[in-house]
Design a protein around this motif. Structure first.
Motif, PDB file in Angstrom:
ATOM      1  N   VAL A  51     -13.559  18.623 -13.947  1.00  0.00           N
ATOM      2  CA  VAL A  51     -13.301  19.739 -13.015  1.00  0.00           C
ATOM      3  C   VAL A  51     -14.227  20.082 -11.910  1.00  0.00           C
ATOM      4  CG1 VAL A  51     -13.308  22.164 -13.586  1.00  0.00           C
ATOM      5  CG2 VAL A  51     -12.547  20.651 -15.235  1.00  0.00           C
ATOM      6  N   GLU A  52     -15.644  19.420 -12.170  1.00  0.00           N
ATOM      7  CA  GLU A  52     -16.548  19.911 -11.135  1.00  0.00           C
ATOM      8  C   GLU A  52     -16.461  18.886  -9.832  1.00  0.00           C
ATOM      9  OE1 GLU A  52     -20.335  20.157 -12.983  1.00  0.00           O
ATOM     10  OE2 GLU A  52     -19.862  21.984 -13.892  1.00  0.00           O
ATOM     11  N   GLU A  53     -16.479  17.573 -10.234  1.00  0.00           N
ATOM     12  CA  GLU A  53     -16.426  16.550  -9.359  1.00  0.00           C
ATOM     13  C   GLU A  53     -14.995  16.073  -8.588  1.00  0.00           C
ATOM     14  OE1 GLU A  53     -19.270  15.244  -8.123  1.00  0.00           O
ATOM     15  OE2 GLU A  53     -20.262  16.308  -9.669  1.00  0.00           O
ATOM     16  N   ARG A  54     -13.866  16.593  -9.507  1.00  0.00           N
ATOM     17  CA  ARG A  54     -12.561  16.380  -8.836  1.00  0.00           C
ATOM     18  C   ARG A  54     -12.441  15.072  -8.291  1.00  0.00           C
ATOM     19  NH1 ARG A  54      -9.688  20.894  -7.789  1.00  0.00           N
ATOM     20  NH2 ARG A  54      -8.299  19.943  -6.584  1.00  0.00           N
ATOM     21  N   PRO A  55     -12.490  13.960  -9.230  1.00  0.00           N
ATOM     22  CA  PRO A  55     -12.279  12.403  -8.817  1.00  0.00           C
ATOM     23  C   PRO A  55     -10.889  12.218  -8.480  1.00  0.00           C
ATOM     24  CG  PRO A  55     -12.532  12.861 -11.295  1.00  0.00           C
ATOM     25  CD  PRO A  55     -12.729  14.164 -10.682  1.00  0.00           C
ATOM     26  N   ASP A  56     -10.807  10.997  -7.881  1.00  0.00           N
ATOM     27  CA  ASP A  56      -9.339  10.358  -7.618  1.00  0.00           C
ATOM     28  C   ASP A  56      -8.596   9.905  -8.778  1.00  0.00           C
ATOM     29  OD1 ASP A  56      -9.701  10.891  -4.922  1.00  0.00           O
ATOM     30  OD2 ASP A  56     -10.995   9.266  -4.627  1.00  0.00           O
ATOM     31  N   GLN A  87      -8.028  -6.820 -14.157  1.00  0.00           N
ATOM     32  CA  GLN A  87      -6.561  -6.059 -14.645  1.00  0.00           C
ATOM     33  C   GLN A  87      -6.792  -4.505 -14.339  1.00  0.00           C
ATOM     34  OE1 GLN A  87      -5.915  -6.522 -18.760  1.00  0.00           O
ATOM     35  NE2 GLN A  87      -3.848  -5.653 -18.795  1.00  0.00           N
ATOM     36  N   LEU A  88      -7.836  -4.193 -14.826  1.00  0.00           N
ATOM     37  CA  LEU A  88      -8.061  -2.571 -14.526  1.00  0.00           C
ATOM     38  C   LEU A  88      -7.954  -2.238 -13.201  1.00  0.00           C
ATOM     39  CD1 LEU A  88      -8.715   0.124 -15.753  1.00  0.00           C
ATOM     40  CD2 LEU A  88     -11.512  -0.611 -15.466  1.00  0.00           C
ATOM     41  N   GLU A  89      -8.770  -3.181 -12.179  1.00  0.00           N
ATOM     42  CA  GLU A  89      -8.477  -2.642 -10.694  1.00  0.00           C
ATOM     43  C   GLU A  89      -7.322  -2.727 -10.279  1.00  0.00           C
ATOM     44  OE1 GLU A  89      -9.504  -2.325  -6.697  1.00  0.00           O
ATOM     45  OE2 GLU A  89     -10.681  -1.899  -8.496  1.00  0.00           O
ATOM     46  N   ALA A  90      -6.270  -3.570 -10.769  1.00  0.00           N
ATOM     47  CA  ALA A  90      -5.017  -3.602 -10.261  1.00  0.00           C
ATOM     48  C   ALA A  90      -4.143  -2.382 -10.776  1.00  0.00           C
ATOM     49  CB  ALA A  90      -4.335  -4.780 -11.070  1.00  0.00           C
ATOM     50  N   ARG A  91      -4.480  -2.094 -11.808  1.00  0.00           N
ATOM     51  CA  ARG A  91      -3.882  -0.784 -12.545  1.00  0.00           C
ATOM     52  C   ARG A  91      -4.312   0.384 -11.799  1.00  0.00           C
ATOM     53  NH1 ARG A  91      -1.446  -1.275 -17.743  1.00  0.00           N
ATOM     54  NH2 ARG A  91      -1.338  -3.389 -18.448  1.00  0.00           N
ATOM     55  N   ILE A  92      -5.664   0.585 -11.334  1.00  0.00           N
ATOM     56  CA  ILE A  92      -6.132   1.617 -10.770  1.00  0.00           C
ATOM     57  C   ILE A  92      -5.484   1.725  -9.230  1.00  0.00           C
ATOM     58  CG2 ILE A  92      -8.317   2.367  -9.446  1.00  0.00           C
ATOM     59  CD1 ILE A  92      -9.910   1.494 -11.558  1.00  0.00           C
ATOM     60  N   ARG A  93      -5.346   0.518  -8.716  1.00  0.00           N
ATOM     61  CA  ARG A  93      -4.630   0.516  -7.427  1.00  0.00           C
ATOM     62  C   ARG A  93      -3.089   0.973  -7.554  1.00  0.00           C
ATOM     63  NH1 ARG A  93      -6.722  -4.532  -6.589  1.00  0.00           N
ATOM     64  NH2 ARG A  93      -4.888  -5.769  -6.890  1.00  0.00           N
ATOM     65  N   ALA A  94      -2.494   0.547  -8.528  1.00  0.00           N
ATOM     66  CA  ALA A  94      -1.006   0.831  -8.677  1.00  0.00           C
ATOM     67  C   ALA A  94      -0.791   2.359  -9.009  1.00  0.00           C
ATOM     68  CB  ALA A  94      -0.493   0.057  -9.788  1.00  0.00           C
ATOM     69  N   VAL A  95      -1.651   2.955  -9.739  1.00  0.00           N
ATOM     70  CA  VAL A  95      -1.629   4.204 -10.263  1.00  0.00           C
ATOM     71  C   VAL A  95      -2.029   5.144  -8.966  1.00  0.00           C
ATOM     72  CG1 VAL A  95      -2.692   5.947 -11.421  1.00  0.00           C
ATOM     73  CG2 VAL A  95      -2.096   3.932 -12.704  1.00  0.00           C
ATOM     74  N   LEU A  96      -2.954   5.089  -8.287  1.00  0.00           N
ATOM     75  CA  LEU A  96      -3.489   5.546  -7.082  1.00  0.00           C
ATOM     76  C   LEU A  96      -2.139   5.447  -6.004  1.00  0.00           C
ATOM     77  CD1 LEU A  96      -7.284   4.861  -6.686  1.00  0.00           C
ATOM     78  CD2 LEU A  96      -6.005   6.762  -7.432  1.00  0.00           C
ATOM     79  N   ARG A  97      -1.659   4.341  -5.959  1.00  0.00           N
ATOM     80  CA  ARG A  97      -0.612   4.437  -4.939  1.00  0.00           C
ATOM     81  C   ARG A  97       0.477   5.003  -5.317  1.00  0.00           C
ATOM     82  NH1 ARG A  97      -0.584  -0.828  -4.821  1.00  0.00           N
ATOM     83  NH2 ARG A  97       0.967  -1.271  -6.646  1.00  0.00           N
ATOM     84  N   ARG A  98       0.881   5.264  -6.706  1.00  0.00           N
ATOM     85  CA  ARG A  98       1.957   6.089  -7.261  1.00  0.00           C
ATOM     86  C   ARG A  98       1.628   7.656  -6.711  1.00  0.00           C
ATOM     87  NH1 ARG A  98       2.307   2.490 -11.799  1.00  0.00           N
ATOM     88  NH2 ARG A  98       1.272   4.219 -12.924  1.00  0.00           N
TER      89      ARG A  98
END
Length: 228
Positions: A42-47, A107-118
Protein backbone atom coordinates in the motif's frame (compact mmCIF):
# COMPACT_ATOMS: atom_id res chain seq x y z
CA UNK A 1 13.72 -1.53 -14.05
CA UNK A 2 10.67 -2.70 -12.12
CA UNK A 3 9.89 -2.01 -8.48
CA UNK A 4 9.21 -5.43 -6.94
CA UNK A 5 7.92 -6.59 -3.57
CA UNK A 6 8.81 -10.09 -2.37
CA UNK A 7 6.59 -11.49 0.43
CA UNK A 8 8.29 -14.67 1.64
CA UNK A 9 8.78 -15.93 5.21
CA UNK A 10 11.74 -18.26 4.54
CA UNK A 11 14.77 -16.02 5.00
CA UNK A 12 17.03 -18.20 2.85
CA UNK A 13 14.62 -18.18 -0.08
CA UNK A 14 13.81 -14.49 0.40
CA UNK A 15 17.50 -13.53 0.37
CA UNK A 16 18.16 -15.62 -2.75
CA UNK A 17 15.19 -14.09 -4.57
CA UNK A 18 16.20 -10.55 -3.66
CA UNK A 19 19.76 -11.14 -4.88
CA UNK A 20 18.67 -12.79 -8.14
CA UNK A 21 16.11 -10.10 -8.95
CA UNK A 22 18.48 -7.26 -8.15
CA UNK A 23 21.12 -8.85 -10.38
CA UNK A 24 18.54 -8.62 -13.17
CA UNK A 25 18.17 -4.91 -12.63
CA UNK A 26 15.06 -4.73 -10.43
CA UNK A 27 14.58 -2.66 -7.29
CA UNK A 28 13.36 -5.05 -4.59
CA UNK A 29 11.66 -4.58 -1.22
CA UNK A 30 10.71 -7.55 0.94
CA UNK A 31 8.57 -8.68 3.85
CA UNK A 32 8.48 -11.87 5.90
CA UNK A 33 4.84 -11.65 7.01
CA UNK A 34 1.50 -11.02 5.34
CA UNK A 35 0.66 -7.85 7.25
CA UNK A 36 4.10 -6.34 6.66
CA UNK A 37 3.72 -7.19 2.98
CA UNK A 38 0.29 -5.56 2.80
CA UNK A 39 1.63 -2.39 4.41
CA UNK A 40 4.56 -2.19 1.98
CA UNK A 41 2.28 -2.87 -1.00
CA UNK A 42 0.00 0.00 0.00
CA UNK A 43 2.74 2.44 0.96
CA UNK A 44 5.39 1.68 -1.69
CA UNK A 45 3.04 0.91 -4.62
CA UNK A 46 5.34 -1.65 -6.32
CA UNK A 47 5.01 -2.62 -9.97
CA UNK A 48 4.59 -6.30 -9.04
CA UNK A 49 4.35 -8.54 -5.97
CA UNK A 50 5.92 -12.01 -5.66
CA UNK A 51 3.83 -13.74 -2.99
CA UNK A 52 4.35 -16.95 -1.02
CA UNK A 53 1.19 -18.62 0.32
CA UNK A 54 2.67 -20.19 3.45
CA UNK A 55 3.09 -17.11 5.63
CA UNK A 56 3.26 -17.22 9.45
CA UNK A 57 0.55 -14.69 10.36
CA UNK A 58 -1.99 -15.03 7.53
CA UNK A 59 -2.34 -17.42 4.63
CA UNK A 60 -1.05 -15.81 1.45
CA UNK A 61 -4.43 -16.38 -0.19
CA UNK A 62 -6.05 -14.20 2.44
CA UNK A 63 -3.39 -11.54 1.92
CA UNK A 64 -4.10 -11.67 -1.82
CA UNK A 65 -7.81 -11.04 -1.22
CA UNK A 66 -6.99 -8.14 1.12
CA UNK A 67 -4.57 -6.70 -1.42
CA UNK A 68 -7.08 -6.97 -4.25
CA UNK A 69 -9.56 -4.95 -2.18
CA UNK A 70 -7.22 -1.94 -2.30
CA UNK A 71 -4.91 -2.43 -5.27
CA UNK A 72 -4.70 -3.82 -8.81
CA UNK A 73 -0.94 -4.45 -8.56
CA UNK A 74 0.07 -7.57 -10.54
CA UNK A 75 0.77 -10.58 -8.28
CA UNK A 76 2.75 -13.73 -9.02
CA UNK A 77 2.15 -16.47 -6.45
CA UNK A 78 5.39 -18.38 -5.77
CA UNK A 79 4.71 -21.36 -3.53
CA UNK A 80 5.35 -25.03 -2.87
CA UNK A 81 1.63 -25.80 -3.16
CA UNK A 82 1.18 -27.53 -6.50
CA UNK A 83 -2.33 -29.01 -6.21
CA UNK A 84 -5.01 -27.85 -8.64
CA UNK A 85 -7.28 -26.50 -5.90
CA UNK A 86 -4.57 -24.16 -4.60
CA UNK A 87 -3.85 -22.91 -8.12
CA UNK A 88 -7.54 -22.30 -8.83
CA UNK A 89 -8.12 -20.52 -5.50
CA UNK A 90 -5.13 -18.23 -6.03
CA UNK A 91 -6.15 -17.34 -9.59
CA UNK A 92 -9.76 -16.81 -8.52
CA UNK A 93 -8.55 -14.52 -5.72
CA UNK A 94 -6.82 -12.32 -8.29
CA UNK A 95 -3.33 -13.73 -8.86
CA UNK A 96 -1.90 -12.97 -12.31
CA UNK A 97 0.38 -16.01 -12.44
CA UNK A 98 1.41 -19.01 -10.35
CA UNK A 99 4.86 -20.62 -10.12
CA UNK A 100 5.68 -23.71 -8.06
CA UNK A 101 8.83 -24.06 -5.98
CA UNK A 102 11.55 -24.92 -6.72
CA UNK A 103 11.87 -22.62 -9.71
CA UNK A 104 14.84 -20.97 -11.38
CA UNK A 105 15.51 -17.25 -11.24
CA UNK A 106 15.31 -17.21 -15.02
CA UNK A 107 11.83 -18.75 -14.99
CA UNK A 108 10.59 -16.22 -12.45
CA UNK A 109 12.13 -13.37 -14.41
CA UNK A 110 10.36 -14.52 -17.58
CA UNK A 111 7.04 -14.64 -15.76
CA UNK A 112 7.63 -11.19 -14.29
CA UNK A 113 8.28 -9.79 -17.77
CA UNK A 114 5.16 -11.46 -19.15
CA UNK A 115 2.89 -10.24 -16.34
CA UNK A 116 4.25 -6.69 -16.50
CA UNK A 117 3.81 -6.72 -20.28
CA UNK A 118 0.16 -7.78 -19.90
CA UNK A 119 -0.38 -5.13 -17.24
CA UNK A 120 1.11 -2.49 -19.52
CA UNK A 121 -1.13 -3.60 -22.38
CA UNK A 122 -4.14 -3.48 -20.04
CA UNK A 123 -3.33 0.10 -19.05
CA UNK A 124 -3.64 1.07 -22.69
CA UNK A 125 -6.39 -1.46 -23.20
CA UNK A 126 -9.79 -1.35 -24.84
CA UNK A 127 -12.44 1.24 -24.19
CA UNK A 128 -15.58 0.59 -22.20
CA UNK A 129 -18.20 -1.72 -23.72
CA UNK A 130 -21.93 -1.05 -23.39
CA UNK A 131 -24.49 -3.83 -23.85
CA UNK A 132 -28.05 -2.74 -23.14
CA UNK A 133 -27.94 -0.90 -19.80
CA UNK A 134 -24.67 -2.64 -18.81
CA UNK A 135 -21.31 -0.87 -19.15
CA UNK A 136 -18.00 -2.69 -18.58
CA UNK A 137 -14.82 -0.58 -18.44
CA UNK A 138 -11.69 -2.80 -18.64
CA UNK A 139 -9.34 0.08 -17.86
CA UNK A 140 -10.91 1.13 -14.56
CA UNK A 141 -12.40 -2.34 -13.91
CA UNK A 142 -15.75 -0.69 -13.24
CA UNK A 143 -19.16 -2.13 -14.04
CA UNK A 144 -22.47 -0.27 -14.01
CA UNK A 145 -26.04 -1.32 -14.71
CA UNK A 146 -28.39 1.55 -15.57
CA UNK A 147 -25.83 3.89 -14.00
CA UNK A 148 -25.62 1.88 -10.75
CA UNK A 149 -22.15 0.61 -9.78
CA UNK A 150 -21.88 -3.17 -9.45
CA UNK A 151 -19.23 -4.64 -7.14
CA UNK A 152 -17.59 -7.75 -8.61
CA UNK A 153 -14.78 -10.02 -7.49
CA UNK A 154 -11.63 -9.96 -9.67
CA UNK A 155 -12.57 -13.23 -11.38
CA UNK A 156 -16.20 -12.19 -11.87
CA UNK A 157 -14.98 -9.04 -13.56
CA UNK A 158 -12.51 -10.97 -15.75
CA UNK A 159 -15.31 -13.29 -16.85
CA UNK A 160 -17.72 -10.45 -17.62
CA UNK A 161 -15.05 -8.40 -19.42
CA UNK A 162 -14.11 -11.41 -21.58
CA UNK A 163 -17.76 -11.88 -22.59
CA UNK A 164 -18.24 -8.12 -23.10
CA UNK A 165 -15.28 -8.01 -25.50
CA UNK A 166 -17.14 -10.66 -27.55
CA UNK A 167 -20.66 -9.29 -27.09
CA UNK A 168 -23.22 -11.12 -29.18
CA UNK A 169 -20.91 -14.11 -29.71
CA UNK A 170 -21.47 -17.48 -28.05
CA UNK A 171 -18.41 -18.50 -26.01
CA UNK A 172 -17.93 -22.10 -24.88
CA UNK A 173 -17.17 -23.01 -21.28
CA UNK A 174 -13.96 -24.65 -22.47
CA UNK A 175 -12.83 -21.33 -23.96
CA UNK A 176 -13.71 -19.54 -20.74
CA UNK A 177 -11.70 -22.04 -18.68
CA UNK A 178 -8.74 -21.61 -21.04
CA UNK A 179 -8.79 -17.82 -21.38
CA UNK A 180 -10.26 -16.56 -18.10
CA UNK A 181 -9.06 -19.25 -15.69
CA UNK A 182 -5.86 -20.05 -17.60
CA UNK A 183 -6.64 -23.79 -17.47
CA UNK A 184 -5.94 -24.97 -21.03
CA UNK A 185 -5.62 -28.64 -20.03
CA UNK A 186 -8.85 -29.06 -18.18
CA UNK A 187 -11.10 -27.72 -15.49
CA UNK A 188 -14.59 -28.08 -14.17
CA UNK A 189 -17.55 -26.59 -16.01
CA UNK A 190 -18.99 -26.14 -12.52
CA UNK A 191 -16.45 -23.37 -11.92
CA UNK A 192 -17.89 -21.43 -14.85
CA UNK A 193 -21.48 -22.19 -13.84
CA UNK A 194 -20.95 -20.93 -10.29
CA UNK A 195 -19.34 -17.68 -11.43
CA UNK A 196 -22.09 -17.12 -14.01
CA UNK A 197 -24.68 -17.62 -11.27
CA UNK A 198 -22.94 -15.04 -9.06
CA UNK A 199 -22.70 -12.63 -11.99
CA UNK A 200 -26.37 -12.98 -12.86
CA UNK A 201 -27.40 -12.30 -9.27
CA UNK A 202 -25.27 -9.14 -9.13
CA UNK A 203 -26.60 -7.97 -12.50
CA UNK A 204 -30.18 -8.45 -11.29
CA UNK A 205 -31.15 -11.48 -13.33
CA UNK A 206 -31.29 -15.27 -13.05
CA UNK A 207 -30.75 -18.35 -15.20
CA UNK A 208 -34.53 -18.82 -15.35
CA UNK A 209 -35.07 -15.22 -16.49
CA UNK A 210 -31.85 -14.10 -18.22
CA UNK A 211 -31.54 -10.63 -19.73
CA UNK A 212 -27.91 -10.06 -20.68
CA UNK A 213 -26.16 -13.36 -19.84
CA UNK A 214 -27.81 -15.84 -22.15
CA UNK A 215 -26.99 -19.56 -21.97
CA UNK A 216 -27.13 -21.47 -25.25
CA UNK A 217 -27.73 -25.05 -24.14
CA UNK A 218 -24.98 -27.43 -25.19
CA UNK A 219 -22.94 -24.61 -26.77
CA UNK A 220 -21.99 -21.95 -24.27
CA UNK A 221 -22.92 -18.47 -23.09
CA UNK A 222 -23.11 -15.02 -24.65
CA UNK A 223 -23.50 -11.48 -23.43
CA UNK A 224 -26.07 -9.70 -25.57
CA UNK A 225 -28.77 -7.06 -25.41
CA UNK A 226 -32.08 -8.32 -24.01
CA UNK A 227 -34.40 -9.74 -26.60
CA UNK A 228 -37.53 -7.56 -27.13
Amino acid sequence: MAQLLVVEDDERIRTALIRALRERGHAVRSAGTALAGLQLAVEERPDLVVLDLGLPDLDGGELLRMLRAVSAVPVIVATARDDDSSVVRALDAGADDYVVKPFSAGQLEARIRAVLRRASDADAGPAAVTVGDLTVDPRSRRVTVAGRAVELSPKEFDLLAFLAARAGTVVSKRELLTEVWQLPYGGSDKTVDVHLSWLRRKLGESAAEPRLLQTIRGVGVRLAEPEP
